[in-house]
Design a protein around this motif. Structure first.
Motif, PDB file in Angstrom:
ATOM      1  N   LEU A 154       0.823  -1.216   0.000  1.00 53.33           N
ATOM      2  CA  LEU A 154       0.000   0.000   0.000  1.00 53.33           C
ATOM      3  C   LEU A 154       0.858   1.267   0.000  1.00 53.33           C
ATOM      4  CD1 LEU A 154      -2.790  -0.966   2.581  1.00 53.33           C
ATOM      5  CD2 LEU A 154      -3.020  -0.760   0.098  1.00 53.33           C
ATOM      6  N   HIS A 155       2.022   1.208   0.654  1.00 49.02           N
ATOM      7  CA  HIS A 155       2.862   2.401   0.752  1.00 49.02           C
ATOM      8  C   HIS A 155       3.330   2.888  -0.618  1.00 49.02           C
ATOM      9  CE1 HIS A 155       5.731  -0.889   0.512  1.00 49.02           C
ATOM     10  NE2 HIS A 155       6.661  -0.017   0.210  1.00 49.02           N
ATOM     11  N   LYS A 156       3.541   1.943  -1.544  1.00 54.61           N
ATOM     12  CA  LYS A 156       3.985   2.342  -2.880  1.00 54.61           C
ATOM     13  C   LYS A 156       2.919   3.189  -3.576  1.00 54.61           C
ATOM     14  CE  LYS A 156       6.988  -1.661  -3.592  1.00 54.61           C
ATOM     15  NZ  LYS A 156       7.293  -2.836  -4.436  1.00 54.61           N
ATOM     16  N   HIS A 157       1.661   2.799  -3.407  1.00 57.66           N
ATOM     17  CA  HIS A 157       0.572   3.570  -4.013  1.00 57.66           C
ATOM     18  C   HIS A 157       0.465   4.946  -3.365  1.00 57.66           C
ATOM     19  CE1 HIS A 157      -3.178   4.270  -6.122  1.00 57.66           C
ATOM     20  NE2 HIS A 157      -3.761   4.606  -4.977  1.00 57.66           N
ATOM     21  N   VAL A 158       0.599   5.000  -2.044  1.00 56.32           N
ATOM     22  CA  VAL A 158       0.526   6.281  -1.336  1.00 56.32           C
ATOM     23  C   VAL A 158       1.631   7.214  -1.807  1.00 56.32           C
ATOM     24  CG1 VAL A 158       0.790   7.388   0.919  1.00 56.32           C
ATOM     25  CG2 VAL A 158      -0.604   5.326   0.697  1.00 56.32           C
ATOM     26  N   MET A 159       2.856   6.699  -1.919  1.00 56.74           N
ATOM     27  CA  MET A 159       3.977   7.545  -2.336  1.00 56.74           C
ATOM     28  C   MET A 159       3.835   8.008  -3.783  1.00 56.74           C
ATOM     29  SD  MET A 159       7.396   6.012  -0.472  1.00 56.74           S
ATOM     30  CE  MET A 159       7.230   4.347  -1.136  1.00 56.74           C
ATOM     31  N   SER A 160       3.357   7.114  -4.667  1.00 56.88           N
ATOM     32  CA  SER A 160       3.238   7.487  -6.082  1.00 56.88           C
ATOM     33  C   SER A 160       2.146   8.520  -6.310  1.00 56.88           C
ATOM     34  CB  SER A 160       2.959   6.240  -6.922  1.00 56.88           C
ATOM     35  OG  SER A 160       1.709   5.673  -6.566  1.00 56.88           O
ATOM     36  N   VAL A 161       1.068   8.462  -5.523  1.00 56.06           N
ATOM     37  CA  VAL A 161      -0.051   9.388  -5.722  1.00 56.06           C
ATOM     38  C   VAL A 161       0.158  10.702  -4.992  1.00 56.06           C
ATOM     39  CG1 VAL A 161      -2.529   9.735  -5.308  1.00 56.06           C
ATOM     40  CG2 VAL A 161      -1.695   7.520  -6.126  1.00 56.06           C
TER      41      VAL A 161
END
Length: 837
Positions: A654-661
């Motif tokens: 989930l952290h990857k999505h948070v950082m990318s967005v």
């Protein structure tokens, strides 16, 4: 055949006991060096060849350490591992090496390093709850010529008589009493119904003073001449006896019963004890006459660490008594520590005896050749598990004690003192000089930017020192200063963040206290503010004025007006510093109420709102979840990022999505349990932690992994899931396939790193498949034999050592000892790849 088997087992146990005896004797004088087979043969009058054969069997079972060479030496493994818990000591030590080569100087056991000489100085709580009592006791005993008479005040079962005996031993060790002086005890309550007899026992009597007495008799005061008289239940003494005792205490004179004109000198130290409160009218007159009064706290007021350390000592004693090692899971120790102990230490000791006796009854009835007796929930009294309700804070504190240890079980071995992992906290040098007068000098000038640097410096120094630093600072700040500032800051909603952050709070407290001291000593204080803070920060300046007036009311000191600007800037910058430096925690779990329930429990225990949550229900699409996580991350982020706490896939990235967005710093911790969440919440309350620093200070079980860019073999990936689901689940009998695979994967990484081999799926499959079944074999006590094991070990000693060290964690979590024969088979997996390289 059974008789032969029994004879063999008896002989093997005799030999193992003899190795144990030699190891115990040698370890008293330092690091054990081992015993030869012929020495054991002579001691037990056995054939050397038979002894050598049995020793090799014990070595293969992992019960003894073999030191290769001429001659071959053997050491009892359990005793060495218990004595050096922080050192890795292999079961096979190569020729030319000794056990000492695996023990670092800083890891030598406590009994080898210089230690305090007496029981008084080494008792549990000597550096904690009992510190003040011990200081008073040492002073009382040391006072010339024979010490100061002392009254011990404490509830039933707190250990008053043991404390008094420790005072006596301290006096003897320091030469304060004669070598032949005695420690005499007397329980006043036993004779409370017969005052005359009680007086005669304490003071003695002359001929005819007592009914039927044909000659006189000396009392306990004279029997204890030159030593110490312990009077328990002194509040039960009748008024006349109290008056006579007061005369002895104040004037050092007494008379036997029936003596009209003879006065005797008292040559002893009296230590009296009572369960009455100091303000009780029953002993009010007696208390006024006693020079030293020592209050012993109840065990429940001493903190979980000290309670558990008492349990360790009691179980050590029981293991010694029954002659069998006792194995206890940390959950059971948590229960025994967290419950209330109405009867204090005495009740704890009785409870441990009852539990051990229940377990031993079952253990002895099984008639198995096991060396270890396990205590389970079935052996606990019903009241213990039922009384845990409402003890959440205590349980959380105990979880913190276990956070630095990966031990699932604690083993108490007969004759070996089990090291208590929380008894000696990590040393941290309190750097108090940052906040004392010598650091805040009269010639120091502060500009606006200097205040920010000062705050950051204070907080980083305090956080580096940990709780020990905070405790040291607490002792420096007067209680009235602390209470005044705490209440005042609590009245401002925007400054409550300082109360929640110990580093910020105590940095501020020490600064204000130092200013008070400088005002009292009429030392000059000069500031050079960079702007008119009264105009630029009116809200903070007004709060500073409130603090100034409240302190004046409390301590009678008015802070200088120029100090208001500094306090105002401290409030402003501390708030900003706190807001931008605290990692936000977001729990995301599968299920309708799982994340919510866990977060609410943690927040209630920590008395804060550190953990937010999102429940990932079956009705929620994954797209909706991602949107919610992004939105919540935006709301929670204060500049230090968001740590996502999850249970399992597909939530591990989930952290990857948070950082990318959003660009917000984020990380995911997957497989989170309640203890881990509690540890994270506690640590995240201290500002200044980055996500990485927060994760690095929490020991995470093998099942939990921090998700980053990872190679394809990492736990939780499709490849690993295939190994678990397609191979291990079908072939393992009772072992949890996922738990075994995760634990072994960590070991594989260590082995590959040590051998400088690249990862390959071929190695992973062979290693995890073989080792999973090896774990089952060892748990069933059916390990494989290895032909020509001694030769193989000699030829591959470095590889065997690496394997043993790398597989230490799986050994711990499954509670087994992997024998050398199984390590040899594991070594064969890697040898072909080493030859290729």
């Amino acid at each position: 055949m059974n008789e032969q088997g029994n004879m063999k087992m008896t002989r093997q146990l005799r030999i193992l006991d003899e190795v144990k005896r030699y190891t115990r004797e040698q370890i008293k004088d330092g690091v054990p060096f081992g015993v030869q087979a012929n020495e054991i043969a002579e001691s037990l009058t056995l054939e050397r060849s038979n002894v050598s054969k049995e020793l090799n069997q014990l070595y293969r079972a992992g019960l003894v350490i073999k030191l290769q060479g001429k001659p071959t030496l053997y050491v009892h493994r359990d005793i060495v591992c218990q004595r050096y818990p922080d050192c890795f000591i292999p079961v096979t030590i190569s020729r030319g090496q000794t056990i000492k080569d695996y023990i670092h100087t800083e890891q030598l056991p406590n009994d080898i390093l210089p230690q305090p000489q007496t029981e008084l100085e080494t008792m549990i709580g000597a550096n904690g709850s009992m510190k003040q009592a011990i200081r008073q006791a040492r002073a009382a005993v040391s006072y010339p010529p024979r010490g100061l008479h002392t009254l011990l005040i404490g509830s039933v079962g707190v250990g008053k008589i043991k404390f008094a005996r420790s005072m006596y031993c301290y006096a003897a060790a320091k030469g304060k009493i004669r070598p032949d002086a005695e420690f005499v005890t007397f329980n006043c309550q036993d004779y409370a119904a017969s005052p005359q007899y009680l007086l005669s026992q304490i003071f003695g009597y002359v001929k005819g003073a007592m009914p039927g007495s044909e000659k006189g008799r000396r009392g306990l005061i004279e029997s204890a001449a030159g030593g110490m008289l312990y009077l328990d239940g002194v509040d039960k003494l009748p008024p006349k006896a109290q008056d006579m005792l007061i005369t002895l205490i104040e004037k050092n004179i007494f008379s036997r019963l029936g003596e009209a004109s003879v006065t005797r000198q008292g040559d002893l130290m009296i230590v009296a004890a009572t369960t009455q409160r100091p303000d009780s009218p029953v002993i009010s007159k007696f208390i006024r006459s006693v020079p030293v009064r020592i209050v012993l706290p109840d065990i429940d007021a001493r903190g979980s660490a000290e309670v558990m350390e008492h349990l360790f000592r009691f179980f050590d004693k029981e293991a010694e008594t029954i002659g069998v090692a006792i194995k206890i899971h940390k959950d059971i120790l948590t229960c025994l520590t967290a419950v209330k102990h109405a009867g204090n230490i005495g009740e704890m000791k009785s409870t441990v005896k009852i539990i051990t006796s229940q377990a031993y009854l079952e253990f002895s009835a099984e008639n198995k050749p096991s060396r270890v007796m396990e205590i389970t929930y079935q052996h606990l009294p019903a009241g213990i598990t039922q009384s845990l309700s409402g003890q959440e804070a205590a349980v959380a504190e105990i979880v913190e004690l276990f956070s630095d240890s990966r031990q699932e079980y604690v083993v108490f071995t007969p004759g070996v003192r089990t090291p208590f992992f929380a008894a000696t906290p990590k040393e941290s040098k309190p750097i108090v000089d940052t906040f004392t007068d010598k650091a805040i000098r009269s010639d120091v000038t502060f500009e606006m930017d200097d205040v920010g640097s000062y705050i950051s410096h204070c907080v980083s120094r305090l956080r580096a020192g940990g709780d020990a630093q905070i405790d040291a600072l607490k002792e420096m700040v007067p209680e009235e200063v602390y209470n005044t500032l705490f209440r005042t800051l609590s009245g401002f909603a925007e400054y409550r963040c300082m109360i929640q952050n110990p580093s910020l709070l105590y940095g501020f407290l020490l600064h204000v206290f130092n200013i008070i001291k400088r005002v009292e000593n009429q030392l000059e204080i000069r500031y050079r503010p960079g702007a008119d803070i009264k105009i630029t920060n009116p809200k903070e300046y007004a709060a500073a004025q409130t603090i100034r007036y409240r302190l004046h009311e409390a301590v009678g000191i008015m802070l200088p007006e120029q100090e208001l600007g500094f306090i105002a800037m401290y409030l402003y910058l501390a708030t900003k510093w706190s807001e931008s430096s605290r990692v936000a925690l977001l729990a995301v779990f599968h299920g309708a109420h799982v994340a919510e329930a866990m977060a609410e429990y943690v927040n209630a225990v920590c008395k804060c709102s550190r953990v937010s949550w999102i429940n990932f229900t079956s009705q929620m699409s994954y797209e909706m979840l991602l949107q919610d996580v992004v939105q919540r991350a935006k709301e929670l982020d204060q500049g230090a990022g968001v740590l996502l706490l999850t249970d399992m896939e597909p939530l591990s990235a989930l952290h990857k999505h948070v950082m990318s967005v959003t660009g917000i710093k984020a990380e995911t911790l997957c497989g989170v349990s309640m203890p881990v969440m509690l540890a994270m919440a506690y640590r995240s309350m201290k500002a200044g932690y980055t996500i990485r620093a927060l994760l690095s200070e929490v020991i995470v079980p093998a099942e939990i992994s921090v998700r980053e860019e990872s190679p394809s073999h990492e736990a939780g990936t499709p490849f690993m899931n295939r190994i678990i689901n397609e191979i291990l689940i079908k072939s393992l009998t009772f072992l949890n396939p996922a738990k075994a695979a995760h634990a072994l994967l960590g070991s594989l990484d260590l082995i590959l790193s040590g051998l400088q081999l690249p990862y390959s799926d071929e190695i992973a499959i062979k290693f995890i498949f073989h080792c999973s079944h090896m774990l089952e074999r060892v748990i069933r006590a059916a390990p494989l034999e290895y032909v020509r094991l001694k030769r193989f070990v000699n030829e591959n000693s470095e590889l065997m050592l690496l394997l043993e060290k790398s597989l230490a964690y799986p050994s711990e979590i499954f509670g087994i000892i992997i024998p050398a024969s199984e390590f040899a088979y594991i070594a064969e997996i890697f040898l072909p790849f080493l030859k290729k390289e």
